[in-house]
Design a protein around this motif. Structure first.
Motif, PDB file in Angstrom:
ATOM      1  N   ASP A 119       0.860  -1.179   0.000  1.00 61.56           N
ATOM      2  CA  ASP A 119       0.000   0.000   0.000  1.00 61.56           C
ATOM      3  C   ASP A 119       0.900   1.234   0.000  1.00 61.56           C
ATOM      4  OD1 ASP A 119      -2.568   1.359   2.246  1.00 61.56           O
ATOM      5  OD2 ASP A 119      -1.957   1.894   0.212  1.00 61.56           O
ATOM      6  N   TYR A 120       0.903   1.947  -1.140  1.00 66.32           N
ATOM      7  CA  TYR A 120       1.776   3.118  -1.279  1.00 66.32           C
ATOM      8  C   TYR A 120       1.024   4.415  -1.051  1.00 66.32           C
ATOM      9  CZ  TYR A 120       5.106  -0.143  -3.387  1.00 66.32           C
ATOM     10  OH  TYR A 120       5.953  -1.170  -3.602  1.00 66.32           O
ATOM     11  N   ASP A 121      -0.108   4.351  -0.464  1.00 62.30           N
ATOM     12  CA  ASP A 121      -0.865   5.597  -0.254  1.00 62.30           C
ATOM     13  C   ASP A 121      -0.161   6.547   0.714  1.00 62.30           C
ATOM     14  OD1 ASP A 121      -4.131   3.961  -0.393  1.00 62.30           O
ATOM     15  OD2 ASP A 121      -2.800   4.766  -1.971  1.00 62.30           O
ATOM     16  N   TYR A 122       0.755   6.029   1.546  1.00 66.48           N
ATOM     17  CA  TYR A 122       1.447   6.929   2.487  1.00 66.48           C
ATOM     18  C   TYR A 122       2.375   7.890   1.761  1.00 66.48           C
ATOM     19  CZ  TYR A 122       5.240   3.541   1.736  1.00 66.48           C
ATOM     20  OH  TYR A 122       6.196   2.752   1.199  1.00 66.48           O
ATOM     21  N   LEU A 123       2.705   7.632   0.472  1.00 67.52           N
ATOM     22  CA  LEU A 123       3.571   8.557  -0.256  1.00 67.52           C
ATOM     23  C   LEU A 123       2.919   9.918  -0.425  1.00 67.52           C
ATOM     24  CD1 LEU A 123       4.894   6.148  -3.021  1.00 67.52           C
ATOM     25  CD2 LEU A 123       6.092   6.910  -0.968  1.00 67.52           C
ATOM     26  N   ASN A 124       1.592   9.970  -0.368  1.00 72.01           N
ATOM     27  CA  ASN A 124       0.911  11.265  -0.490  1.00 72.01           C
ATOM     28  C   ASN A 124       1.228  12.174   0.684  1.00 72.01           C
ATOM     29  OD1 ASN A 124      -0.489  10.697  -2.925  1.00 72.01           O
ATOM     30  ND2 ASN A 124      -1.874   9.359  -1.772  1.00 72.01           N
ATOM     31  N   TRP A 165       4.213  12.532   2.032  1.00 74.65           N
ATOM     32  CA  TRP A 165       5.635  12.897   2.084  1.00 74.65           C
ATOM     33  C   TRP A 165       5.939  14.221   1.414  1.00 74.65           C
ATOM     34  CZ3 TRP A 165       9.042   7.920   1.185  1.00 74.65           C
ATOM     35  CH2 TRP A 165       8.757   7.012   2.231  1.00 74.65           C
ATOM     36  N   GLY A 166       4.894  14.852   0.892  1.00 73.66           N
ATOM     37  CA  GLY A 166       5.143  16.155   0.314  1.00 73.66           C
ATOM     38  C   GLY A 166       5.190  16.124  -1.197  1.00 73.66           C
ATOM     39  N   PRO A 167       5.422  17.290  -1.795  1.00 76.68           N
ATOM     40  CA  PRO A 167       5.394  17.376  -3.271  1.00 76.68           C
ATOM     41  C   PRO A 167       6.540  16.640  -3.936  1.00 76.68           C
ATOM     42  CG  PRO A 167       6.060  19.454  -2.292  1.00 76.68           C
ATOM     43  CD  PRO A 167       5.621  18.602  -1.157  1.00 76.68           C
ATOM     44  N   ARG A 168       7.646  16.391  -3.243  1.00 77.18           N
ATOM     45  CA  ARG A 168       8.761  15.714  -3.886  1.00 77.18           C
ATOM     46  C   ARG A 168       8.407  14.288  -4.288  1.00 77.18           C
ATOM     47  NH1 ARG A 168      10.849  18.294   0.640  1.00 77.18           N
ATOM     48  NH2 ARG A 168      12.254  20.078   0.186  1.00 77.18           N
ATOM     49  N   PHE A 169       7.474  13.673  -3.579  1.00 72.57           N
ATOM     50  CA  PHE A 169       7.118  12.276  -3.856  1.00 72.57           C
ATOM     51  C   PHE A 169       5.746  12.163  -4.533  1.00 72.57           C
ATOM     52  CE2 PHE A 169      10.637  10.405  -1.637  1.00 72.57           C
ATOM     53  CZ  PHE A 169      10.985  11.370  -0.712  1.00 72.57           C
ATOM     54  N   LYS A 170       5.297  13.288  -5.113  1.00 70.91           N
ATOM     55  CA  LYS A 170       3.972  13.288  -5.752  1.00 70.91           C
ATOM     56  C   LYS A 170       3.920  12.308  -6.916  1.00 70.91           C
ATOM     57  CE  LYS A 170      -0.202  14.720  -6.546  1.00 70.91           C
ATOM     58  NZ  LYS A 170      -1.310  14.361  -5.683  1.00 70.91           N
ATOM     59  N   LYS A 171       5.012  12.311  -7.720  1.00 68.95           N
ATOM     60  CA  LYS A 171       5.029  11.422  -8.871  1.00 68.95           C
ATOM     61  C   LYS A 171       4.994   9.955  -8.448  1.00 68.95           C
ATOM     62  CE  LYS A 171       5.249  10.321 -13.156  1.00 68.95           C
ATOM     63  NZ  LYS A 171       4.113  10.561 -14.046  1.00 68.95           N
ATOM     64  N   LEU A 172       5.811   9.603  -7.419  1.00 62.48           N
ATOM     65  CA  LEU A 172       5.802   8.239  -6.924  1.00 62.48           C
ATOM     66  C   LEU A 172       4.437   7.854  -6.352  1.00 62.48           C
ATOM     67  CD1 LEU A 172       9.296   8.056  -5.187  1.00 62.48           C
ATOM     68  CD2 LEU A 172       8.619   7.092  -7.385  1.00 62.48           C
ATOM     69  N   ALA A 173       3.801   8.825  -5.698  1.00 67.72           N
ATOM     70  CA  ALA A 173       2.459   8.545  -5.145  1.00 67.72           C
ATOM     71  C   ALA A 173       1.462   8.267  -6.254  1.00 67.72           C
ATOM     72  CB  ALA A 173       2.002   9.730  -4.286  1.00 67.72           C
ATOM     73  N   ASP A 174       1.608   9.019  -7.378  1.00 69.32           N
ATOM     74  CA  ASP A 174       0.693   8.790  -8.496  1.00 69.32           C
ATOM     75  C   ASP A 174       0.960   7.454  -9.156  1.00 69.32           C
ATOM     76  OD1 ASP A 174       0.727  12.278  -9.527  1.00 69.32           O
ATOM     77  OD2 ASP A 174      -0.474  11.220  -8.029  1.00 69.32           O
ATOM     78  N   MET A 175       2.261   7.045  -9.219  1.00 67.40           N
ATOM     79  CA  MET A 175       2.594   5.801  -9.902  1.00 67.40           C
ATOM     80  C   MET A 175       2.218   4.580  -9.072  1.00 67.40           C
ATOM     81  SD  MET A 175       6.343   6.884 -11.443  1.00 67.40           S
ATOM     82  CE  MET A 175       6.617   5.235 -12.054  1.00 67.40           C
ATOM     83  N   TYR A 176       2.433   4.631  -7.745  1.00 69.02           N
ATOM     84  CA  TYR A 176       2.210   3.468  -6.900  1.00 69.02           C
ATOM     85  C   TYR A 176       0.971   3.587  -5.999  1.00 69.02           C
ATOM     86  CZ  TYR A 176       6.856   1.988  -8.256  1.00 69.02           C
ATOM     87  OH  TYR A 176       7.926   1.588  -8.973  1.00 69.02           O
ATOM     88  N   GLY A 177       0.475   4.782  -5.894  1.00 70.47           N
ATOM     89  CA  GLY A 177      -0.646   4.976  -4.950  1.00 70.47           C
ATOM     90  C   GLY A 177      -2.022   4.790  -5.568  1.00 70.47           C
ATOM     91  N   GLY A 178      -2.133   4.226  -6.710  1.00 72.83           N
ATOM     92  CA  GLY A 178      -3.452   3.976  -7.299  1.00 72.83           C
ATOM     93  C   GLY A 178      -3.998   5.159  -8.044  1.00 72.83           C
ATOM     94  N   GLY A 179      -3.136   6.080  -8.582  1.00 76.70           N
ATOM     95  CA  GLY A 179      -3.605   7.228  -9.346  1.00 76.70           C
ATOM     96  C   GLY A 179      -4.194   6.804 -10.673  1.00 76.70           C
ATOM     97  N   ASP A 180      -4.911   7.781 -11.343  1.00 76.66           N
ATOM     98  CA  ASP A 180      -5.549   7.488 -12.636  1.00 76.66           C
ATOM     99  C   ASP A 180      -4.536   7.172 -13.708  1.00 76.66           C
ATOM    100  OD1 ASP A 180      -8.110   9.973 -12.073  1.00 76.66           O
ATOM    101  OD2 ASP A 180      -7.978   7.888 -11.452  1.00 76.66           O
ATOM    102  N   ASP A 181      -3.300   7.801 -13.645  1.00 81.31           N
ATOM    103  CA  ASP A 181      -2.319   7.572 -14.696  1.00 81.31           C
ATOM    104  C   ASP A 181      -1.599   6.271 -14.483  1.00 81.31           C
ATOM    105  OD1 ASP A 181      -1.542  11.079 -14.903  1.00 81.31           O
ATOM    106  OD2 ASP A 181      -3.078   9.867 -15.872  1.00 81.31           O
TER     107      ASP A 181
END
Length: 889
Positions: free
Chosen positions: A866-871, A873-889
Motif C-alpha cells: 500500500d503506497y498511499d502513504y507517499l501522499n 511525504w510532500g510534493p517531492r514524492f507526488k510522482k511516486l504517489a501517483d505511480m504506486y498509490g493507485g492514481g488514474d495515470d
C-alpha cells in the motif's frame, strides 16, 4: 292514513332541534356519590339524522353518556358551587352546539326522615343460592319470585324517584356493584331506570306513559369489583298503572250513512267507532255511545237510536220520506269510564244520514232517433249526444243513467259513456272504422238506472232509441307489407347490385293516387330506392363488420308518400341480414405486453382479434416469421387452444428494452386469411414475484421509450464530460508539480542526495560519476547479482523482445535535466512496461551505496504494498504517489 300522515308532517314541521326544556333539575336525598346517575337530559333530534355528543361544563365532576344520562364522577357533598352546571350537545358533523342548565338540590330533611325513607323504600335482596348444611342442601326461606312494582303513569316527581333498593347479603364481606339491564335501562328507551352502583337504589328518571310502554322487564345484577358475578340475576317487573288521561277519539269526525226512503223500523243505517288509548281492561278505556241531538226533528225527534256499546245506528220510527226530509244530522257522544258523566272523559262526532231515493221513475229518451258521423280511422271521437229525462232525485243511483248498445255493433266499435253532470249518453268510437269496409252503422241503445226499478214498475218504450252513424272517407297512409322486410345477403356485394323491391300499398281503394318512394334512413349510405317501383339497389359495398350493423342486421328505413289531399305517407324498414365472408385477417391481441429478462417466471398470453365470425374466425394458428432470424432465435410461441397462444423467451437472457415481435396468425376461413401483426414486448428486470422493478413501472406509468433513451444518453454524455475534465485537471496538476520539483532551487536534487550520502563516506562522496546513473548495468552486471537480493520492480534478467529498446538519452550536464528527460521519455513511450524498470533510478538498487528506496519498509511485493502513504511525504514524492498509490495515470 292520510290524516295520520298529515299529523306526522305537521309534527315534523313544528319540531325544533335542541333541548325541549329550558333547565333540568334533580332532587337528591344526600350528597353525590361516585357513579351515581343523577338525571336524564333529552335532546330533540327532529330529522333523526344528527349524531350528537354530550359534554359537561364540569368534566371533572359530571359526565353525560350517549343516551343523555348524567353520572357523577366523584363523591362530594352537595353545595352551592355544585348546585348548577351546564350540559352541552354538539353535532359531530356541523359542529352546531346547544346547551341546557342542570340544577341539583337537596331534599328537605326533617327528624325521622331516614327512618321513614327506609320504611317507604322497599328493599329487594338477592335470593341466597343453595348451600350444604350437615350434608344436606338447604335454602334460605326467602321469596324467589319478586312481586311486580306498580308505578302510576304521569307521576309528577320529583325525579329521580326512588323505587326499590336492591341488595345482596354478601355486601357485608365484599365490595359489590349493582346494575340493571333491559328495555328502559341499557336498552332503548334507555335512561328511564337508573341504579346507584354502590347502594343499589333503583330510581325512575322521568314520568312514564302507559300508552307507550305498559310494562318494563328488568334484570338486576350484582358483581364484585373485578366484575365477577356474585349473585344470580333477578327479574324485576315494573307495571305502569293506567290513569284516565286520554279522551275517546272518533276515527272520523264526520260519519256519512244512507238509508232508503220508506225503510221499516229496525233498519241498520251505519256504525260509528271511537277509540281510547287508556287500558281497555279498566273503566278508563270502556266507552259508551249516545245520541245528543237530531236535526231536523220531523217527522219524529227520535227517528234513530244507537247501540251504546257497538255504535250501531238503526231506525226506530217509520215515515222516512225523501221528498220531505232528504238528510238527517245526528250528534254522537262517546264517554269513557262506561259512560260515567261525572268522572268520564267524552268526545263528540257528527253522523250525517242521507235518505236515498227509491227508483220508481225510469229514464226516457227525448227522441226516438239520433244522428252522427265520424271520419274513418278515428278513435275517442264523440259521434252523438243522447239525452234522457228522469224524475228521480238527481245525482243518485235512482237518477244516474246507464246506457248500453243492444244491437247494430257486433264488433264492439262503439261505446256510450254517461256525462255525470247532465246524465247524457256520449256515443264514442273505441275502435278504428274502415270506410272501405263499413260506410254506415245503425245502433240500438237502451237507458237504465244504476239501481233496478222498484217492484211493479216496467221500462217504457221511451227507454230505447236508435243511433244512425255515417262514416266519412279520408286519405289514409300507405303501408309497407311486410314491415319490416328481412332479406339475406352476403357481405361484400358490389355497388349496383339489386337487392329487392320494397313496395307499399294504398288502402284508399276509391281514390286514384300514385305512390312515390324516398330513402328516410340509411346510416352507412349503402342503398338507394327507385322512386316509382321501390326497387332497392346498393351504391356501396356491404360490410358486415361496419359499426352500423348490429347483430349482423343492417336497418334501412324508406318512406312511401301518396299525392292525396292532404298527402299521406308511411314508413317501412328493410332489414338486411348480412352473411359473413372471410374478408378480415386476424390481428394479435393485446398489442403490447411485458415480460422478464429471463424465461421464468413470466410468459405472455396472446389471442387473436378477428372481426369475422364463425366459421371465418377461430380456431387460429399462431407462428413466428423466419425473418429476421432473431425472432425465432429469441422467442418461441406455443398454441394453448384454438383461440389462445403463449409467447415465451427462448434464450436464457434478453436485455431489457422494447422489442417488436411479429406474429403470424391464420384463421379458419375457406380460404383462410393470414396476417402478420406486431406485438410490442417490453422486457424488463423483474423481482422474485415476476413483476417489473420500479424503473420499469415508472417507464410504463408515464415515460415513453424514446424519452428514456434520450435521458440515458444525456446522463452518459454528462459523465464523459466530467471524466474528461477530471483527467485533464489531474494531468495538468502533475505537470505543474513536476516542473516545480525540478525547477525549485530550494529543492535541488543534488542537495537531497548529499543528505542521504552523508551516511556513506562523508564529504568525498559528493564527487559522483554521472555516467553511472545513465548506464548502471555497466557498473554492476545482472549476472553477478545474487538472485535473492534483486528488487521486485527491477528490470527482469531475461530478454523482453516484445518491448522495443528505447534509445539512450544524451548525457545531460545537470542531474535535474537528466531526470526530466527520462520522465518525459517514460511518459511518452507506449511500450513502457508497468513497473519502474526505466533504469533511471537503478543506481540505488542492490549493491549501491544508497540502497533501494523502493524497497524501504516493504515486506511484500509491489502489487501487495500500500503506497498511499507517499501522499503524505510532500510534493517531492507526488510522482511516486501517483505511480504506486493507485492514481488514474
Amino acid at each position: 292514513m292520510l290524516q295520520a300522515s298529515a299529523e306526522a308532517s305537521a309534527e315534523t314541521a313544528l319540531c325544533k332541534t335542541g333541548f325541549p326544556e329550558d333547565a333540568y333539575s334533580a332532587v337528591l336525598s344526600q350528597g353525590v356519590h361516585e357513579g351515581q346517575p343523577l338525571l336524564n337530559v333529552k335532546f330533540s333530534n327532529c330529522n333523526g339524522k344528527r349524531k350528537v355528543q354530550y359534554a359537561s361544563s364540569e368534566p371533572a365532576d359530571f359526565k353525560v353518556d350517549e343516551d343523555g344520562v348524567v353520572y357523577a364522577l366523584r363523591s362530594f357533598p352537595l353545595s352551592s358551587e355544585h348546585a348548577k352546571f351546564l350540559v352541552y350537545a354538539q353535532d359531530k358533523e356541523t359542529q352546531e352546539k346547544w346547551q341546557v342548565a342542570v340544577r341539583l338540590s337537596l331534599k328537605p330533611t326533617s327528624p325521622g326522615d331516614s327512618l321513614k325513607e327506609s320504611q317507604e323504600i322497599e328493599e329487594i335482596v338477592f335470593p341466597r343460592q343453595l348451600t350444604k348444611h350437615n350434608g344436606h342442601l338447604q335454602r334460605q326461606k326467602r321469596d324467589w319470585v319478586i312481586p311486580p312494582i306498580n308505578l302510576p303513569e304521569n307521576s309528577k316527581g320529583p325525579f329521580p324517584q326512588e323505587l326499590v333498593r336492591i341488595r345482596s347479603d354478601r355486601d357485608k364481606n365484599l365490595s359489590l356493584r349493582y346494575s340493571v339491564t333491559g328495555p328502559g335501562a341499557d336498552q332503548p328507551p334507555t335512561g328511564i331506570f337508573i341504579i346507584n352502583p354502590i347502594s343499589g337504589q333503583l330510581s325512575v328518571t322521568k314520568p312514564l306513559d302507559r300508552e307507550q310502554i305498559a310494562r318494563f322487564h328488568l334484570r338486576a345484577h350484582a358483581v364484585d369489583i373485578n366484575g365477577n358475578q356474585v349473585e344470580n340475576p333477578i327479574d324485576i317487573v315494573i307495571n305502569v298503572i293506567d290513569m284516565n288521561d286520554n279522551r275517546p277519539e272518533f276515527l272520523h269526525q264526520v260519519w256519512n250513512g244512507t238509508v232508503p226512503e220508506g225503510s221499516k223500523p229496525g233498519t241498520y243505517v251505519m256504525t260509528v267507532t271511537a277509540i281510547d288509548d287508556d287500558d281497555p281492561n279498566t273503566q278508563n278505556g270502556m266507552l259508551r255511545y249516545r245520541i245528543l241531538s237530531q236535526a231536523p226533528s220531523t217527522p219524529s225527534p227520535n227517528m234513530f237510536t244507537i247501540n251504546n256499546e257497538t255504535g250501531d245506528i238503526i231506525t226506530v220510527a217509520a215515515g222516512l220520506d225523501r221528498e220531505k226530509v232528504q238528510q238527517y244530522t245526528l250528534i254522537i257522544q262517546a264517554t269513557d269510564t262506561e259512560g260515567n258523566p261525572t268522572y268520564g272523559l267524552s268526545n263528540t262526532a257528527t253522523a250525517v244520514i242521507t235518505v236515498t231515493d227509491v227508483n220508481d221513475n225510469p229514464p226516457e229518451f227525448t227522441a226516438m232517433t239520433f244522428y252522427g258521423e265520424v271520419p274513418e280511422n278515428r278513435v275517442d271521437v264523440i259521434v252523438a249526444n243522447l239525452t234522457v229525462t228522469d224524475k228521480d232525485q238527481p245525482h243518485t243511483p235512482s237518477w244516474n243513467a246507464v246506457y248500453r248498445i243492444s244491437g247494430g255493433d257486433p264488433t264492439g266499435r262503439f261505446a256510450i259513456q254517461t256525462d255525470p253532470n247532465s246524465n247524457d249518453g256520449l256515443v264514442t268510437v273505441v275502435k278504428p272504422i274502415d270506410f272501405e269496409t263499413n260506410r254506415m252503422f245503425v245502433l240500438t241503445v237502451a237507458a237504465e238506472n244504476q239501481v233496478p226499478l222498484a217492484k211493479g214498475i216496467q221500462h217504457p218504450p221511451q227507454s230505447t232509441a236508435t243511433v244512425s252513424v255515417t262514416v266519412i272517407d279520408v286519405n289514409e297512409n300507405p303501408y309497407f307489407t311486410p314491415n319490416p322486410k328481412v332479406i339475406r345477403q352476403e357481405e361484400g356485394l358490389h355497388a349496383g347490385t339489386v337487392l329487392t323491391a320494397f313496395t307499399a300499398q294504398d288502402p284508399d281503394r276509391y281514390m286514384q293516387q300514385n305512390i312515390r318512394y324516398t330513402k328516410l334512413s340509411d346510416p352507412a349510405n349503402w342503398l338507394k330506392i327507385d322512386p316509382v317501383n321501390g326497387q332497392v339497389t346498393t351504391i356501396a359495398v356491404l360490410d358486415r363488420e361496419s359499426p352500423n350493423v348490429k347483430n349482423n342486421i343492417y336497418n334501412a328505413t324508406f318512406l312511401a308518400s301518396d299525392n292525396g289531399i292532404p298527402p299521406m305517407s308511411g314508413t317501412g324498414t328493410l332489414q338486411i341480414y348480412l352473411l359473413d365472408i372471410n374478408d378480415n385477417a386476424p390481428q394479435v391481441l393485446p398489442k403490447e405486453a411485458e415480460t422478464c429478462e429471463t424465461p421464468d417466471p413470466s410468459s405472455i398470453n396472446i389471442t387473436a382479434l378477428d372481426y369475422d365470425i364463425d366459421p371465418n374466425a377461430g380456431p387460429f394458428a399462431f407462428d413466428l416469421p423466419l425473418s429476421p432470424v432473431t425472432i425465432k432465435r429469441n422467442w418461441t410461441i406455443t398454441r394453448l387452444n384454438g383461440d389462445f397462444a403463449q409467447l415465451n423467451l427462448k434464450i436464457k437472457f434478453l436485455e431489457a428494452g422494447i422489442y417488436e415481435v411479429p406474429i403470424i396468425i391464420t384463421d379458419s376461413g375457406n380460404p383462410p386469411k393470414s396476417n402478420s401483426s406486431i406485438l410490442r414486448v417490453k422486457v424488463c428486470q423483474c423481482d422474485s414475484n415476476g413483476d417489473c422493478t420500479d424503473v420499469d413501472r415508472i417507464v410504463g406509468a408515464g415515460l415513453g421509450t424514446g424519452a428514456i433513451i434520450a435521458i440515458l444518453l444525456c446522463i452518459i454524455i454528462l459523465l464523459i464530460l466530467v471524466l474528461m475534465f477530471v483527467v485533464w485537471m489531474k494531468r495538468r496538476d502533475k505537470e505543474r508539480q513536476a516542473k516545480q520539483l525540478l525547477i525549485d532551487p530550494e529543492d535541488d536534487v543534488r542537495d537531497n542526495i548529499l543528505k542521504y550520502d552523508e551516511e556513506g563516506g562523508g564529504e568525498e562522496d559528493q564527487d559522483y560519476d554521472l555516467s553511472q546513473l545513465q548506464q548502471p548495468d555497466t557498473v554492476e552486471p545482472d549476472a553477478i547479482k545474487p538472485v535473492g537480493i534483486r528488487r521486485l520492480d527491477e528490470r527482469p534478467i531475461h530478454a523482453e523482445p516484445q518491448y522495443p529498446v528505447r534509445s539512450a538519452a544524451p548525457h545531460p550536464g545537470d542531474i535535474g535535466d537528466f531526470i526530466n528527460e527520462g520522465l518525459k521519455a517514460a511518459d511518452n513511450d507506449p511500450t513502457a512496461p508497468p513497473y519502474d524498470s526505466l533504469l533511471v533510478f537503478d543506481y540505488e538498487g542492490s549493491g549501491s551505496t544508497a540502497g533501494s528506496l523502493s524497497s524501504l519498509n516493504s515486506s511484500s511485493s509491489g502489487g501487495e504494498q500500500d503506497y498511499d502513504y507517499l501522499n503524505d511525504w510532500g510534493p517531492r514524492f507526488k510522482k511516486l504517489a501517483d505511480m504506486y498509490g493507485g492514481g488514474d495515470d
